[in-house]
Design an enzyme around this catalytic site. Structure first.
Site, short mmCIF file in Angstrom:
data_model
loop_
_atom_site.label_atom_id
_atom_site.label_comp_id
_atom_site.label_asym_id
_atom_site.label_seq_id
_atom_site.Cartn_x
_atom_site.Cartn_y
_atom_site.Cartn_z
N HIS A 294 6.55 15.19 7.66
CA HIS A 294 7.43 14.47 6.74
C HIS A 294 6.79 14.36 5.37
CE1 HIS A 294 4.93 10.85 7.41
NE2 HIS A 294 4.87 11.26 8.65
N HIS B 299 -7.29 14.57 7.11
CA HIS B 299 -6.11 13.78 6.71
C HIS B 299 -6.47 12.34 6.34
CE1 HIS B 299 -1.90 12.82 6.46
NE2 HIS B 299 -2.02 11.87 7.35
N HIS C 82 -6.22 10.23 2.82
CA HIS C 82 -5.61 8.90 2.65
C HIS C 82 -6.63 7.94 2.01
CE1 HIS C 82 -1.60 8.83 4.38
NE2 HIS C 82 -1.98 9.25 5.57
N GLY D 54 0.77 5.26 6.59
CA GLY D 54 2.14 4.78 6.68
C GLY D 54 2.27 3.33 7.11
N ARG E 54 9.12 3.30 -3.51
CA ARG E 54 9.78 2.20 -4.22
C ARG E 54 10.28 2.61 -5.60
NH1 ARG E 54 9.62 -0.17 0.13
NH2 ARG E 54 11.75 0.44 -0.31
N ALA E 55 11.43 2.07 -5.99
CA ALA E 55 11.91 2.20 -7.36
C ALA E 55 11.32 1.05 -8.16
CB ALA E 55 13.42 2.14 -7.39
N ARG F 87 9.73 -9.52 -1.85
CA ARG F 87 8.80 -8.39 -2.03
C ARG F 87 8.77 -8.07 -3.52
NH1 ARG F 87 10.41 -3.36 -1.79
NH2 ARG F 87 12.22 -3.85 -0.52
N ASN G 260 16.16 -5.63 -7.99
CA ASN G 260 15.85 -4.21 -8.20
C ASN G 260 15.86 -3.49 -6.86
OD1 ASN G 260 14.72 -1.71 -8.67
ND2 ASN G 260 12.72 -2.51 -9.33
FE FE2 Z 1 -0.88 10.01 7.45
#
Ligand code: FE2
Length: 557
Positions: free
Chosen positions: A12, A130, A134, A300, A409-410, A489, A519
């Site tokens: 993804h 990986h 991160h 994530g 996020r916007a 938030r 928003n």
């Molecule tokens: Fe990951």
């Protein structure tokens, strides 16, 4: 040195970024350009956008850095799990593992499509572990000298959770908990059990949780009291990818789009509660093992803004940085920094203060799109004043300005804005624009100086990645952005970081006395956030928005 960071795993959120001499120039997820949500294909469009922004060709790139190990190491880990009986060895699982391995192997873990699409180049192809990618995406952009770093995601090649210690621009590995003992997997399974899409709709479980009450026992599935917490993955996954043990313990799986029962709410509450306890426990362990007072989070699971807010409010760490692109799109950012660690080198120290790393469309491009579609429009002398007037009179507006955000996020570049004072506004935006589930909250953008007046913590929250409690006396002032449990938030907006958006909130505050706007991201349900003026126009006319302000142009219905 020019480094191109890439996330490509076929899982993804494929993405790319470009870093020149240690400075991040540009980053974009493939989904924004391709319009395929969570696009997992090779990020050809994102890479091209990076090269175009830097005005270079692939031949000029020194390092191509993928945020994943070569595929063989992932497959070997899977085979070990099958051989040890730790993962159900059935036709479906084994076929999936092998097909995935063969596909990535054929593509040389991404370097083959890169060469095929962008031609031969001098660049070194680098495959960064990986979780290291991160960790670099968090520590490398935190601005901290000394920090504990915690990575929690669904899975890496073998990693599920890892702890790192950043000191003086270098990273030391402290501990790894291997897949499938994975907090991300635990949460994804409950997302699926509740009738949502795993690895995508975890937000929905988090938003639903406060409507539930304690009482559902999940100790069969996770031991949050162990140190570190243990996920009983064998209870979450049986042969044929089945949820049978969860069904036996918790009842039938919710049918997608069906009504939400009290039991579903209680299960969401229990899953979120367990996740929060587990995250808190891992954070404590990391701070204890590193002896650091600062904390960086990515992976994530670190998109769980509710848990992040509790960690921030706990006072366990003096300073907290959560990589805003905490999911796999963000590993491109980390992978591109990996070359700086060569020969015992140090990472560049450039704290990330904003998320505006994507493409920009100037007034010429916007006007051209409006004329192409023969849309009536007005040129504005001050879009912020007009926006504030419209918002204060109850209008829902699309706000399309400047460089697009990187991450989920916007943050005031590709946003839908509304008046947070109207208690009905949540329902109005949901029904007219977002067409999304009734229980999902909307978020507020504050002028940074105003945040302490409204919130009890999170006064420095530029990325909307942690929640805070709204002060009890202010909940009725901004009801449409206050969740059922009194949380919000927040995004705190600084004048220097986004002057235009800051001015809009300031103008709204002058009219209403409340320097806060609602928003939410500029997209329809299930779609990627808008990228181009054409995307914005199409979304505007497919929804109940009242006005669209793009650059200095106003479109009204
Ligand atoms: Fe990951």
């Amino acid at each position: 040195m020019i480094a191109l960071g890439i996330n490509y795993s076929q899982m993804h959120d494929s993405s790319a970024c470009i870093v020149r001499d240690g400075e991040l120039l540009f980053a974009v997820a493939e989904e924004r350009i391709s319009r395929v949500k969570h696009d997992a294909r090779f990020p050809q469009l994102a890479i091209q956008a990076c090269l175009d922004f830097a005005k270079i060709s692939a031949a000029d790139v020194d390092e191509v850095c993928f945020g994943w190990q070569p595929i063989g190491r992932l497959y070997r880990h899977d085979l070990k799990l099958y051989a040890g009986g730790r993962w159900p060895l059935d036709y479906l699982n084994f076929t999936n593992s092998t097909r995935y391995f063969l596909s990535m192997w054929h593509q040389e873990s991404g370097s083959a499509p890169f060469r095929r699409l962008f031609g031969p180049c001098k660049a070194r192809m680098r495959f960064v572990d990986h979780h290291l990618a991160h960790a670099l995406s968090a520590y490398g952009y935190s601005g901290f000298d000394d920090s504990a770093i915690v990575i929690m995601d669904g899975r890496g090649a073998w990693e599920a959770t890892s702890i790192w210690h950043g000191r003086n621009g270098r990273l030391d590995h402290v501990q790894t908990i291997n897949w499938p003992d994975s907090l991300g997997f635990f949460y994804a399974r409950f997302t699926e059990f509740l009738g949502f899409t795993p690895n995508s709709d975890e937000w929905k479980v988090m938003g639903l949780a406060p409507y539930g009450k304690p009482g559902v026992d999940l100790s069969q599935f996770i031991d949050v009291n162990a140190n570190p917490p243990r996920v009983h993955y064998g209870e979450l996954m049986t042969g044929g990818n089945s949820l049978s043990k969860m069904i036996a313990a918790l009842g039938p799986v919710r049918v997608p789009e069906s009504d939400i029962s009290d039991h579903h709410k209680d299960v969401a509450f229990a899953a979120q509660d367990a996740c929060e306890h587990a995250m808190m426990s891992i954070v404590k362990l990391a701070l204890q093992k590193t002896g650091s007072r600062n904390l960086c989070l990515a992976g994530g699971v670190a998109l769980n803004s509710k848990a992040n807010g509790k960690i921030a409010a706990s006072g366990l760490a003096e300073k907290l940085f959560v990589q805003p692109a905490a999911s796999d799109d963000g590993v491109a950012l980390g992978a591109a920094l990996a070359p700086y660690l060569d020969s015992n080198g140090k990472l560049p120290s450039k704290p990330m203060r904003h998320g505006y790393w994507g493409p920009c469309f100037d007034d010429g491009a916007i006007e051209s799109a409006l004329k192409t579609y023969k849309i009536e429009h007005n040129r504005l002398s001050d879009p912020t004043g007009t926006a504030a007037q419209l918002l204060s009179s109850g209008k829902i507006i699309g706000w399309f300005q400047g460089r697009m955000e990187f991450g989920p996020r916007a943050l005031g570049s590709r946003s839908i804005l509304a008046d947070p004072r109207d208690p009905e506004m949540n329902a109005k935006v949901n029904n007219a624009v977002k067409f999304r589930e009734w229980w999902r909250p909307f978020a507020p953008s504050f002028k940074k100086e105003a945040a302490p007046e409204y919130l009890v913590s999170a006064f420095d929250s530029p990325f909307m990645i942690l929640t805070a409690q709204v002060r009890p006396d202010k909940r009725s002032v901004i009801p449409s952005v206050t969740h059922v449990d009194g949380s919000a938030r927040p995004q705190t907006v600084e004048r220097d970081v986004n002057p235009l958006y800051y001015r809009l909130i300031d103008e709204f505050g002058k009219i209403t006395g409340v320097p806060v706007v609602m928003n939410t991201s500029f997209n329809l349900r299930g779609e990627a956030i808008v990228h181009t003026p054409t995307d914005a126009i199409r979304t505007f006319f497919s929804s109940g928005m009242d006005a669209l302000i793009m650059g200095n142009f106003l479109v009204e219905k």
